[in-house]
Design a protein around this motif. Structure first.
Motif, PDB file in Angstrom:
ATOM      1  N   GLU A 149       0.709  -1.036   0.160  1.00 46.36           N
ATOM      2  CA  GLU A 149       0.255  -0.405  -0.080  1.00 46.36           C
ATOM      3  C   GLU A 149       0.822   1.541  -0.234  1.00 46.36           C
ATOM      4  N   SER A 150       1.926   0.802   0.390  1.00 46.25           N
ATOM      5  CA  SER A 150       3.268   2.292   0.364  1.00 46.25           C
ATOM      6  C   SER A 150       3.123   3.215  -0.924  1.00 46.25           C
ATOM      7  N   THR A 151       3.303   2.152  -2.312  1.00 49.47           N
ATOM      8  CA  THR A 151       3.235   2.027  -2.956  1.00 49.47           C
ATOM      9  C   THR A 151       2.263   2.847  -3.417  1.00 49.47           C
ATOM     10  N   ILE A 152       1.144   3.079  -2.969  1.00 45.55           N
ATOM     11  CA  ILE A 152       0.213   3.571  -4.090  1.00 45.55           C
ATOM     12  C   ILE A 152      -0.084   4.731  -2.901  1.00 45.55           C
ATOM     13  N   ILE A 153       0.137   4.801  -2.105  1.00 43.12           N
ATOM     14  CA  ILE A 153      -0.184   6.413  -0.949  1.00 43.12           C
ATOM     15  C   ILE A 153       1.221   6.737  -1.737  1.00 43.12           C
ATOM     16  N   ALA A 154       2.466   6.614  -1.987  1.00 42.83           N
ATOM     17  CA  ALA A 154       3.766   7.247  -2.761  1.00 42.83           C
ATOM     18  C   ALA A 154       2.851   8.812  -3.055  1.00 42.83           C
ATOM     19  N   ASP A 155       2.403   8.159  -4.596  1.00 35.53           N
ATOM     20  CA  ASP A 155       1.902   8.682  -5.196  1.00 35.53           C
ATOM     21  C   ASP A 155       0.876   8.426  -6.002  1.00 35.53           C
ATOM     22  N   LYS A 156      -0.720   8.651  -5.692  1.00 33.26           N
ATOM     23  CA  LYS A 156      -1.557   7.760  -6.188  1.00 33.26           C
ATOM     24  C   LYS A 156      -2.009   7.494  -7.771  1.00 33.26           C
ATOM     25  N   ALA A 157      -1.884   8.481  -8.094  1.00 32.00           N
ATOM     26  CA  ALA A 157      -2.359   9.146  -9.887  1.00 32.00           C
ATOM     27  C   ALA A 157      -1.148   8.452 -10.360  1.00 32.00           C
ATOM     28  N   ARG A 158      -0.238   8.603 -10.317  1.00 27.24           N
ATOM     29  CA  ARG A 158       0.692   8.209 -11.100  1.00 27.24           C
ATOM     30  C   ARG A 158       1.165   6.592 -10.355  1.00 27.24           C
ATOM     31  N   THR A 159       0.598   6.578  -9.891  1.00 25.36           N
ATOM     32  CA  THR A 159       0.569   4.452  -9.536  1.00 25.36           C
ATOM     33  C   THR A 159      -0.328   3.868 -10.580  1.00 25.36           C
ATOM     34  N   LEU A 160      -1.541   4.641 -10.199  1.00 21.64           N
ATOM     35  CA  LEU A 160      -2.477   3.583 -10.890  1.00 21.64           C
ATOM     36  C   LEU A 160      -2.436   3.707 -12.025  1.00 21.64           C
ATOM     37  N   HIS A 161      -2.273   5.513 -12.612  1.00 19.61           N
ATOM     38  CA  HIS A 161      -1.176   4.730 -14.139  1.00 19.61           C
ATOM     39  C   HIS A 161      -1.469   3.885 -15.002  1.00 19.61           C
ATOM     40  N   ALA A 162      -0.367   3.802 -13.899  1.00 19.51           N
ATOM     41  CA  ALA A 162       0.519   2.688 -14.016  1.00 19.51           C
ATOM     42  C   ALA A 162       0.302   1.427 -14.256  1.00 19.51           C
ATOM     43  N   LEU A 163       0.084   1.002 -13.221  1.00 18.35           N
ATOM     44  CA  LEU A 163      -1.314  -0.025 -12.780  1.00 18.35           C
ATOM     45  C   LEU A 163      -1.817  -0.370 -14.239  1.00 18.35           C
ATOM     46  N   ARG A 164      -2.243   0.306 -14.522  1.00 16.76           N
ATOM     47  CA  ARG A 164      -4.345   0.077 -15.397  1.00 16.76           C
ATOM     48  C   ARG A 164      -3.150  -0.422 -16.557  1.00 16.76           C
ATOM     49  N   ARG A 165      -1.588   0.497 -16.797  1.00 14.51           N
ATOM     50  CA  ARG A 165      -1.427   0.610 -18.401  1.00 14.51           C
ATOM     51  C   ARG A 165      -0.247  -1.304 -17.922  1.00 14.51           C
ATOM     52  N   ILE A 166      -0.282  -1.342 -17.272  1.00 12.07           N
ATOM     53  CA  ILE A 166       0.543  -3.003 -17.337  1.00 12.07           C
ATOM     54  C   ILE A 166      -0.799  -3.682 -16.732  1.00 12.07           C
ATOM     55  N   LYS A 167      -1.933  -3.894 -15.922  1.00 16.12           N
ATOM     56  CA  LYS A 167      -2.898  -4.879 -16.251  1.00 16.12           C
ATOM     57  C   LYS A 167      -3.382  -5.148 -17.862  1.00 16.12           C
ATOM     58  N   ALA A 168      -3.417  -4.203 -18.379  1.00 14.69           N
ATOM     59  CA  ALA A 168      -3.494  -4.284 -19.635  1.00 14.69           C
ATOM     60  C   ALA A 168      -2.650  -4.697 -20.610  1.00 14.69           C
ATOM     61  N   LEU A 169      -1.118  -5.118 -20.314  1.00 15.85           N
ATOM     62  CA  LEU A 169      -0.293  -6.687 -20.776  1.00 15.85           C
ATOM     63  C   LEU A 169      -1.013  -7.315 -20.604  1.00 15.85           C
ATOM     64  N   THR A 172      -0.829  -9.934 -14.323  1.00 15.21           N
ATOM     65  CA  THR A 172      -1.240  -9.192 -12.660  1.00 15.21           C
ATOM     66  C   THR A 172      -1.079  -8.887 -11.425  1.00 15.21           C
ATOM     67  N   VAL A 173      -2.209  -7.811 -10.365  1.00 19.92           N
ATOM     68  CA  VAL A 173      -1.269  -7.369 -10.013  1.00 19.92           C
ATOM     69  C   VAL A 173      -2.042  -7.470  -8.178  1.00 19.92           C
ATOM     70  N   ALA A 174      -0.699  -8.646  -7.587  1.00 20.74           N
ATOM     71  CA  ALA A 174      -1.138  -7.949  -6.021  1.00 20.74           C
ATOM     72  C   ALA A 174      -1.313  -7.244  -4.833  1.00 20.74           C
ATOM     73  N   ILE A 175      -1.571  -7.014  -4.463  1.00 26.37           N
ATOM     74  CA  ILE A 175      -1.883  -6.282  -2.882  1.00 26.37           C
ATOM     75  C   ILE A 175      -1.311  -6.963  -2.230  1.00 26.37           C
ATOM     76  N   ASP A 176       0.305  -6.809  -1.440  1.00 30.03           N
ATOM     77  CA  ASP A 176       1.151  -7.516  -0.688  1.00 30.03           C
ATOM     78  C   ASP A 176       0.991  -6.744   0.820  1.00 30.03           C
ATOM     79  N   ASP A 177       1.230  -7.631   2.402  1.00 30.07           N
ATOM     80  CA  ASP A 177       0.980  -7.050   3.364  1.00 30.07           C
ATOM     81  C   ASP A 177      -0.037  -6.188   3.518  1.00 30.07           C
ATOM     82  N   PHE A 178      -1.252  -7.200   3.448  1.00 35.10           N
ATOM     83  CA  PHE A 178      -2.624  -6.339   3.062  1.00 35.10           C
ATOM     84  C   PHE A 178      -3.004  -6.542   4.834  1.00 35.10           C
ATOM     85  N   GLY A 179      -3.198  -5.121   5.434  1.00 34.12           N
ATOM     86  CA  GLY A 179      -4.081  -5.462   6.509  1.00 34.12           C
ATOM     87  C   GLY A 179      -3.136  -4.274   6.821  1.00 34.12           C
TER      88      GLY A 179
END
Ligand code: C2E
Ligand code: MG
Ligand code: MG
Ligand code: MG
Length: 288
Positions: A149-169, A172-179
Motif C-alpha cells: 500500500e505504501s507504493t500507492i500512497i506515495a503517488d496515487k495518480a501516477r501509480t494507478l495509471h502505471a498499474l492500468r497499463r501493466i494490467k492491459a498487458l 496480474t497485480v497483487a496487493i502485498d502485506d494487506f492489512g
C-alpha cells in the motif's frame, strides 16, 4: 530511514551512531556493485492452492550474498537501495531474472515479483515490463507483480495509471502485506487487484487471538464480495492451514508449504503441472 536522518545521525554524540551511519554508507557503495559482481540471487517460495494443494506459483525473493558480511536480508538492504537509487537497476535485474527463469520452467506456474515504490516513481514500469516479457518470451498471464500500500500512497495518480497499463498487458497485480497499511479499504476501491496477500502478522496470531481470526474471516468475506482471491502469508503450522481451509481461503504461502529456495533446489518434477495436481495439501506440508 530518510536520507536526512542518516546524515544528521553523524552529528549526535553517541559514537555508536557515527559508526552506524558509516556502516550504512559502506553498504550503499557495495550495493551499487552487487549486480556486476554477481552477488545477487533470487530465491523462490511456493504459493499453493488451499482447497486442492496444487502449486499455483512462486514468489521471487531477493538475496544478497555480501563478500565479507555474508547473507544480508532484504529488509536491511532494500531500504538502502531505495535511498541511493540502486533499487532501479536491482529491480530491473530482479524482473528480468525472474521472468527468464520462469520462462524456462516446464510448467505454467505464475511468477510473483515484488516492486518498490521508488520504481513506480522513477521508471516507466509498464514499458519495462512489456520489454522484459518480449525479451524473455514469458506469457504475460504468468507474471504477477506484488506491491504494498505504501507504493500507492506515495503517488496515487501516477501509480494507478502505471498499474492500468501493466494490467492491459495481461499481467496480474497483487496487493502485498494487506492489512498493515493505513488505507487498506480505499486501496481496494481504487484499483482492481487480482489478489490480496494478507499480511503474515495475522497468521502469526490466529491460533491464540480471536481478533486475528475475526480479521482473517472479514478479509476473506471482503475478497469473496469483491471477487478477489486471498492468499494468506506466513503459514507455518498445520493448525493455521486447517483454519484457512475451514474459512475458505484461496491460497497460502509459508514455511509449512515451502521455504524460499534457490532455483537449482526447486524440484521441477514437484513443480510440474500434473505432478502436483493430485497432491493433497497436508502431504505438501509434511514433505518439507
Ligand atoms: P514479502 O514480499 O512480504 O515477502 C515475504 C517474506 O516473508 C519473505 O521474507 C519470506 O521469506 C518471508 N516468509 C515466507 N514464509 C514465511 C513464514 O512462514 N514465516 C515467516 N516468519 N516468514 C516467512 P524476505 O525474503 O526476507 O523478504 C522480506 C521483504 O523484502 C519482502 O516481503 C519484500 O517486501 C522485500 N523484498 C524481497 N525481495 C524483493 C525484491 O526483489 N524487490 C523488492 N522491491 N522488495 C523485495
Ligand atoms: Mg511479496
Ligand atoms: Mg508480503
Ligand atoms: Mg513484507
Amino acid at each position: 530511514r530518510a536520507k536526512a536522518d542518516v546524515s544528521r545521525a553523524v552529528c549526535f554524540y553517541e559514537p555508536g551512531m557515527d559508526e552506524a551511519a558509516r556502516d550504512r554508507r559502506a553498504l550503499a557503495n557495495d550495493l551499487r556493485q552487487a549486480i556486476e559482481r554477481g552477488e545477487l540471487a533470487l530465491h523462490y517460495q511456493v504459493q499453493t492452492s488451499v482447497p486442492t494443494g496444487e502449486i499455483r506459483g512462486y514468489e521471487a525473493l531477493l538475496r544478497w550474498k555480501h563478500p565479507e558480511r555474508g547473507m544480508i536480508p532484504p529488509a536491511e538492504f532494500i531500504p538502502v537501495a531505495e535511498e541511493n537509487g540502486s533499487i532501479l537497476a536491482i529491480g530491473e535485474w530482479v524482473l528480468r531474472t525472474a521472468c527468464r527463469q520462469a520462462a524456462a520452467w516446464d510448467n505454467t506456474h505464475k511468477i510473483a515479483v515484488n516492486l518498490s515504490p521508488v520504481q513506480f516513481a522513477h521508471v516507466d514500469l509498464a514499458r519495462l515490463v512489456h520489454e522484459v516479457l518480449l525479451e524473455t518470451g514469458l506469457a504475460p498471464k504468468r507474471l504477477e507483480l506484488e506491491l504494498t500500500e505504501s507504493t500507492i500512497i506515495a503517488d496515487k495518480a501516477r501509480t494507478l495509471h502505471a498499474l492500468r497499463r501493466i494490467k492491459a498487458l495481461g499481467v496480474t497485480v497483487a496487493i502485498d502485506d494487506f492489512g498493515t497499511g493505513y488505507s487498506s479499504l480505499d486501496t481496494l476501491r481504487s484499483f482492481p487487484f487480482d489478489k490480496i496477500k494478507l499480511d503474515r502478522s495475522f497468521m502469526a496470531d490466529v491460533e491464540r487471538s480471536p481478533q486475528a481470526k475475526a480479521i482473517i474471516r472479514a478479509v476473506l468475506t471482503l475478497g469473496r464480495s469483491l471477487e478477489i482471491p486471498v492468499l494468506a502469508e506466513g503459514v507455518e503450522t498445520q493448525m493455521q492451514l486447517s483454519i484457512l481451509q475451514v474459512e475458505g481461503c484461496n491460497e497460502a504461502q509459508g514455511y509449512l508449504l515451502g521455504r524460499p529456495r534457490p532455483i537449482d533446489e526447486i524440484d521441477l518434477a514437484e513443480a510440474a503441472d500434473d505432478g502436483a495436481a493430485a497432491e493433497p495439501v497436508f502431504a505438501a506440508g509434511q514433505r518439507r
